[in-house]
Design an enzyme around this catalytic site. Structure first.
Site, PDB file in Angstrom:
ATOM      1  N   ALA A  37       0.801  -1.236   0.000  1.00  0.00           N
ATOM      2  CA  ALA A  37       0.000   0.000   0.000  1.00  0.00           C
ATOM      3  C   ALA A  37       0.835   1.290   0.000  1.00  0.00           C
ATOM      4  O   ALA A  37       0.664   2.139  -0.887  1.00  0.00           O
ATOM      5  CB  ALA A  37      -0.978  -0.042   1.169  1.00  0.00           C
ATOM      6  N   ASP A  95      -4.233  -2.624   3.901  1.00  0.00           N
ATOM      7  CA  ASP A  95      -4.442  -1.840   2.680  1.00  0.00           C
ATOM      8  C   ASP A  95      -5.503  -0.761   2.869  1.00  0.00           C
ATOM      9  O   ASP A  95      -5.487   0.255   2.179  1.00  0.00           O
ATOM     10  CB  ASP A  95      -4.830  -2.758   1.516  1.00  0.00           C
ATOM     11  CG  ASP A  95      -3.624  -3.550   1.071  1.00  0.00           C
ATOM     12  OD1 ASP A  95      -3.349  -4.608   1.661  1.00  0.00           O
ATOM     13  OD2 ASP A  95      -2.902  -3.071   0.173  1.00  0.00           O
ATOM     14  N   ASN A  97      -6.687  -6.498   4.014  1.00  0.00           N
ATOM     15  CA  ASN A  97      -5.274  -6.839   3.790  1.00  0.00           C
ATOM     16  C   ASN A  97      -5.229  -8.060   2.871  1.00  0.00           C
ATOM     17  O   ASN A  97      -6.276  -8.616   2.498  1.00  0.00           O
ATOM     18  CB  ASN A  97      -4.558  -7.111   5.114  1.00  0.00           C
ATOM     19  CG  ASN A  97      -3.048  -7.196   4.935  1.00  0.00           C
ATOM     20  OD1 ASN A  97      -2.437  -6.290   4.351  1.00  0.00           O
ATOM     21  ND2 ASN A  97      -2.426  -8.258   5.407  1.00  0.00           N
TER      22      ASN A  97
END
Ligand code: MRU
Length: 348
Positions: free
Chosen positions: A53, A240, A250
């Protein structure tokens, strides 16, 4: 002795181009790609040459700044229109990691203070550099807080790669392992291989080995048995997107680990910077989960492993409900308990 300082930067600003570490070629080849256009950056994000990310956010910010340097706009109004078009284009590269949107919107916002086109172009470059520099400091702080949650000789399980190359440096979930090494604080890491594209097997093992961190690789379906038989003390993962109530998107497989942590009564930690929080979304149900090419499942590398034409479901992320999360570790401290309240306070 190798160390963290030998891990290459995932993204580097080179004034007229962006140099990118090709994460698809790791661990056997360390190849750098030179990107000259925003389309180059878009393609690199889509094909996971840059991933993780914060690193996606940094690459997109540089991509936007780079593209803006070639605008022929003579008025600020025209400049902002061109910037908006590029912002909207790069925003469609991957949907789940909010850091991408956070970084490009921060750039667009920063350019609003310019009083000339040239000044706007310079501001964009400075802002992108600031994002990358701040992320390094942020990750180190996350690492310090995370390390305070571990005891010497703990065995800690992780998934995907939330390490140095997924960020500016140090990583989020892997940051405490680097700091533990610096401080002679023994920890043992177990890394899930992370099917389908093996970020754990290819990237986390490679990164941690560079810093001489004790890391053992397992396949994803070995997690329960490993927790039980090896005495895993805690699980730590990156993120994320974290919504206002603490629900966390995630890498696919994270939710399963969170459920296992509860079943085995061990803590499940999420490590993430403030740039991963999305307060515009109340709960994880609102998060868009990226679905990727069936080929990532039917093939390993170029080798077909399933019957030709097999139906495939390939979500790249899952959402862990906040009630499974023991703590969320940020650069501003450790959140626990009433996440809705804690997260609100974090942004006051
Ligand atoms: O598909 P990827 O490799 O971009 O997914 C990355 C993850 O899920 C990471 O855990 C997350 O982005 C945190 S990176 C510090």
């Amino acid at each position: 002795m190798t160390s963290l300082t030998q891990i290459p930067l995932s993204v580097e600003w080179k004034d007229t181009y962006i140099r990118l570490l090709d994460q698809q070629k790791l661990p056997h080849e360390t190849i750098f790609l030179d990107l000259f256009t925003i389309k180059d950056v878009f393609d690199a994000i889509v094909t996971l040459k840059v991933r993780g990310a914060p690193a996606i956010g940094i690459a997109a910010a540089y991509g936007l700044a780079l593209s803006a340097q070639s605008y022929t706009a003579t008025t600020l109004e025209e400049f902002h229109l061109q910037l908006k078009a590029d912002r909207d284009y790069i925003a469609t590269s991957r949907p789940t990691a909010v850091n991408l949107f956070w970084a490009i919107d921060r750039l667009v916002h920063s350019s609003k203070s310019a009083s000339s086109v040239n000044e706007a172009k310079t501001i964009l470059i400075h802002e992108a550099i600031n994002i990358q520099m701040e992320d390094e400091a942020t990750c180190r702080e996350i690492g310090e807080y995370a390390l305070s949650l571990f005891n010497k000789k703990d065995k800690v399980l992780t998934i995907c790669n939330a390490g140095s190359i997924a960020t500016a440096k140090y990583g989020t979930a892997l940051a405490p392992f680097y700091l533990a090494k610096e401080k002679d604080f023994p920890l043992q890491v177990f890394a899930c291989e992370t099917r389908p594209v093996l970020q754990g097997a290819r990237l986390t093992t490679w990164e941690l080995q560079q810093a001489n961190v004790d890391v053992t690789l397992i396949t994803d379906n070995m997690a329960a048995h490993t927790i039980k038989t090896k005495g895993i003390n805690a699980i730590i993962v990156g993120a994320d997107r974290i919504t206002a109530n603490g629900d966390t998107a995630n890498k696919i497989g994270t939710l399963g680990l969170a459920i296992l942590a509860k079943a085995f009564s061990i803590p499940f930690y999420v490590a993430a910077p403030l740039s991963t929080f999305d307060l515009s979304k109340e709960t994880g149900q609102e998060i868009i989960i990226e679905e990727r090419s069936p080929k990532e499942i039917t093939h390993i590398g170029e080798q077909l492993i399933a019957p030709e034409g097999t139906a495939v479901f390939n979500p790249a992320f899952d959402v862990t409900p906040h009630e499974y999360i023991s703590a969320i570790i940020t650069e501003k401290g450790i959140l626990k308990g009433d996440y809705k309240k804690e997260i609100k306070n974090l942004f006051l």
